[in-house]
Design a protein around this motif. Sequence first.
Motif, PDB file in Angstrom:
ATOM      1  N   GLY A  22     -54.613  32.779  -6.408  1.00  0.00           N
ATOM      2  CA  GLY A  22     -53.588  31.842  -6.844  1.00  0.00           C
ATOM      3  C   GLY A  22     -53.827  30.476  -6.224  1.00  0.00           C
ATOM      4  O   GLY A  22     -54.728  30.298  -5.407  1.00  0.00           O
ATOM      5  N   TYR A  48     -35.025  28.385 -14.993  1.00  0.00           N
ATOM      6  CA  TYR A  48     -35.692  29.670 -15.182  1.00  0.00           C
ATOM      7  C   TYR A  48     -34.647  30.769 -15.154  1.00  0.00           C
ATOM      8  O   TYR A  48     -33.653  30.692 -14.443  1.00  0.00           O
ATOM      9  CB  TYR A  48     -36.761  29.894 -14.106  1.00  0.00           C
ATOM     10  N   THR A  53     -39.666  39.159 -11.479  1.00  0.00           N
ATOM     11  CA  THR A  53     -40.347  39.255 -10.193  1.00  0.00           C
ATOM     12  C   THR A  53     -40.204  37.936  -9.451  1.00  0.00           C
ATOM     13  O   THR A  53     -40.407  36.872 -10.027  1.00  0.00           O
ATOM     14  CB  THR A  53     -41.856  39.555 -10.384  1.00  0.00           C
ATOM     15  N   SER A  57     -46.653  34.853  -2.762  1.00  0.00           N
ATOM     16  CA  SER A  57     -48.027  35.065  -3.206  1.00  0.00           C
ATOM     17  C   SER A  57     -48.906  34.058  -2.470  1.00  0.00           C
ATOM     18  O   SER A  57     -48.926  32.875  -2.821  1.00  0.00           O
ATOM     19  CB  SER A  57     -48.117  34.871  -4.710  1.00  0.00           C
ATOM     20  N   GLU A  62     -43.715  32.830  -6.052  1.00  0.00           N
ATOM     21  CA  GLU A  62     -44.151  33.047  -7.431  1.00  0.00           C
ATOM     22  C   GLU A  62     -43.082  33.815  -8.187  1.00  0.00           C
ATOM     23  O   GLU A  62     -42.465  34.725  -7.632  1.00  0.00           O
ATOM     24  CB  GLU A  62     -45.451  33.851  -7.433  1.00  0.00           C
ATOM     25  N   TYR A  64     -42.044  35.631 -12.137  1.00  0.00           N
ATOM     26  CA  TYR A  64     -42.307  36.031 -13.512  1.00  0.00           C
ATOM     27  C   TYR A  64     -40.941  36.110 -14.152  1.00  0.00           C
ATOM     28  O   TYR A  64     -40.069  36.836 -13.677  1.00  0.00           O
ATOM     29  CB  TYR A  64     -42.989  37.405 -13.583  1.00  0.00           C
ATOM     30  N   TYR A  66     -38.484  33.804 -17.478  1.00  0.00           N
ATOM     31  CA  TYR A  66     -38.426  33.061 -18.733  1.00  0.00           C
ATOM     32  C   TYR A  66     -37.905  31.649 -18.493  1.00  0.00           C
ATOM     33  O   TYR A  66     -37.092  31.418 -17.598  1.00  0.00           O
ATOM     34  CB  TYR A  66     -37.514  33.784 -19.736  1.00  0.00           C
ATOM     35  N   LYS A  72     -41.851  33.118 -22.010  1.00  0.00           N
ATOM     36  CA  LYS A  72     -42.344  33.859 -20.846  1.00  0.00           C
ATOM     37  C   LYS A  72     -43.043  32.895 -19.884  1.00  0.00           C
ATOM     38  O   LYS A  72     -43.832  32.053 -20.320  1.00  0.00           O
ATOM     39  CB  LYS A  72     -43.317  34.928 -21.314  1.00  0.00           C
ATOM     40  N   GLU A  74     -44.930  32.398 -15.860  1.00  0.00           N
ATOM     41  CA  GLU A  74     -45.429  32.750 -14.538  1.00  0.00           C
ATOM     42  C   GLU A  74     -45.560  31.419 -13.811  1.00  0.00           C
ATOM     43  O   GLU A  74     -46.286  30.528 -14.261  1.00  0.00           O
ATOM     44  CB  GLU A  74     -46.789  33.439 -14.619  1.00  0.00           C
ATOM     45  N   TYR A  76     -45.798  29.211  -9.991  1.00  0.00           N
ATOM     46  CA  TYR A  76     -46.032  29.135  -8.556  1.00  0.00           C
ATOM     47  C   TYR A  76     -45.332  27.880  -8.030  1.00  0.00           C
ATOM     48  O   TYR A  76     -45.483  26.801  -8.607  1.00  0.00           O
ATOM     49  CB  TYR A  76     -47.526  29.020  -8.250  1.00  0.00           C
ATOM     50  N   SER A  87     -48.061  26.545 -13.493  1.00  0.00           N
ATOM     51  CA  SER A  87     -47.265  27.381 -14.375  1.00  0.00           C
ATOM     52  C   SER A  87     -48.077  27.787 -15.590  1.00  0.00           C
ATOM     53  O   SER A  87     -48.926  27.031 -16.057  1.00  0.00           O
ATOM     54  CB  SER A  87     -45.985  26.670 -14.809  1.00  0.00           C
ATOM     55  N   GLU A  88     -47.795  28.987 -16.045  1.00  0.00           N
ATOM     56  CA  GLU A  88     -48.376  29.494 -17.287  1.00  0.00           C
ATOM     57  C   GLU A  88     -47.196  29.913 -18.154  1.00  0.00           C
ATOM     58  O   GLU A  88     -46.479  30.837 -17.823  1.00  0.00           O
ATOM     59  CB  GLU A  88     -49.314  30.661 -17.012  1.00  0.00           C
TER      60      GLU A  88
END
Length: 90
Positions: A22, A48, A53, A57, A62, A64, A66, A72, A74, A76, A87-88
């Motif tokens: 990461g 968010y 989760t 990390s 971190e 997970y 929405y 969706k 992910e 950091y 972010s993803e």
Amino acid sequence: MRYLIATLTAAAILAPVAAFAGPVCTTEAKDKWMTEDAMKAKVTEMGYQKIKTFKVSGSCYEIYGYTKDNRKAEVYFNPVTGAVVKSEID
């Protein structure tokens, strides 16, 4: 020649490991980090939701979950400032 082969072999082995690492979010000691509760509140303020989760990390917090528009995510975060480092979003 042996040195070259050893170097190339090491690079081939370590490259996939680096791909899974990461981001580096901070170099500050953990006693400078926001508490998990404070970070969770900040994450919620940022929009968010449905966080499945929340974890430490490496040097990041971190999540997970929405986004506010139900995509969706992910993400950091820098654990000192709460800023998004990576972010993803799907």
